[in-house]
Design a protein around this motif. Sequence first.
Motif, PDB file in Angstrom:
ATOM      1  N   THR A  56       0.814  -1.210   0.000  1.00 46.00           N
ATOM      2  CA  THR A  56       0.000   0.000   0.000  1.00 46.00           C
ATOM      3  C   THR A  56       0.851   1.266   0.000  1.00 46.00           C
ATOM      4  O   THR A  56       0.312   2.360  -0.139  1.00 46.00           O
ATOM      5  CB  THR A  56      -0.951   0.015   1.207  1.00 46.00           C
ATOM      6  N   ASP A  57       2.166   1.118   0.149  1.00 46.54           N
ATOM      7  CA  ASP A  57       3.058   2.278   0.038  1.00 46.54           C
ATOM      8  C   ASP A  57       3.760   2.209  -1.332  1.00 46.54           C
ATOM      9  O   ASP A  57       3.279   1.544  -2.231  1.00 46.54           O
ATOM     10  CB  ASP A  57       4.057   2.318   1.204  1.00 46.54           C
ATOM     11  N   MET A  89      -4.562  -7.924  -3.728  1.00 43.19           N
ATOM     12  CA  MET A  89      -5.245  -6.665  -4.017  1.00 43.19           C
ATOM     13  C   MET A  89      -6.430  -6.831  -4.952  1.00 43.19           C
ATOM     14  O   MET A  89      -7.565  -6.609  -4.562  1.00 43.19           O
ATOM     15  CB  MET A  89      -4.247  -5.650  -4.574  1.00 43.19           C
ATOM     16  N   PHE A 134      -7.442   0.550  -0.116  1.00 44.10           N
ATOM     17  CA  PHE A 134      -5.996   0.737   0.050  1.00 44.10           C
ATOM     18  C   PHE A 134      -5.552   2.188   0.196  1.00 44.10           C
ATOM     19  O   PHE A 134      -4.364   2.467   0.296  1.00 44.10           O
ATOM     20  CB  PHE A 134      -5.243   0.061  -1.098  1.00 44.10           C
TER      21      PHE A 134
END
Length: 187
Positions: A56-57, A89, A134
Amino acid sequence: MRKYIANIAPLNAEKIGTSAHGTAEFTIDGDTMHIKIEMFDTPANTEHWQHFHGFTDEKDAIVATMEQDTNHDGYIDLPETTPVSGTTMVPFDKAPQDMDIPNDTYPVADANGYYRYEKDVPMDILREDFKRDFGTDDIALDKRVVYVHGVPASMELPDTVKGDLLGYDTHVTLPIAGGKIEMIEND
């Protein structure tokens, strides 16, 4: 138009007796993403969950190797992929934009272990749901990896293989192949 490809190579092949391989292609044209996945030598007559995984980064996901087999049982299971591949995801099922991971609408391989999956995905809905889950609407395909999962329920797996998910056991979630997504065209 942007095009991406992942060359999907076998995982856990020695343990499951097949060397699943293939390609995943992603073409984003306007507000539609066309996904095409073609797989060979997967466990036959078996449903195969398939997704892209990532962080998510801004971290770049990579495909797990035997180095991630932290319990040394000879299998790379779903939890062992997380440190290098991130979280599951987007599913490649009947409706990727809905981001409904656990379901029974993934492709089923034929008697030869072959399947082909194609789907057009509305990017506006995918981005909206991706942001909800997210915190960003940037799907950043070139920072993601594709995993294909699934072995027959009859296959004996040791208790050390983990990855049960909402009523689905490790037979469904065991990774059988993976590939890094790379951009090949950006017009």
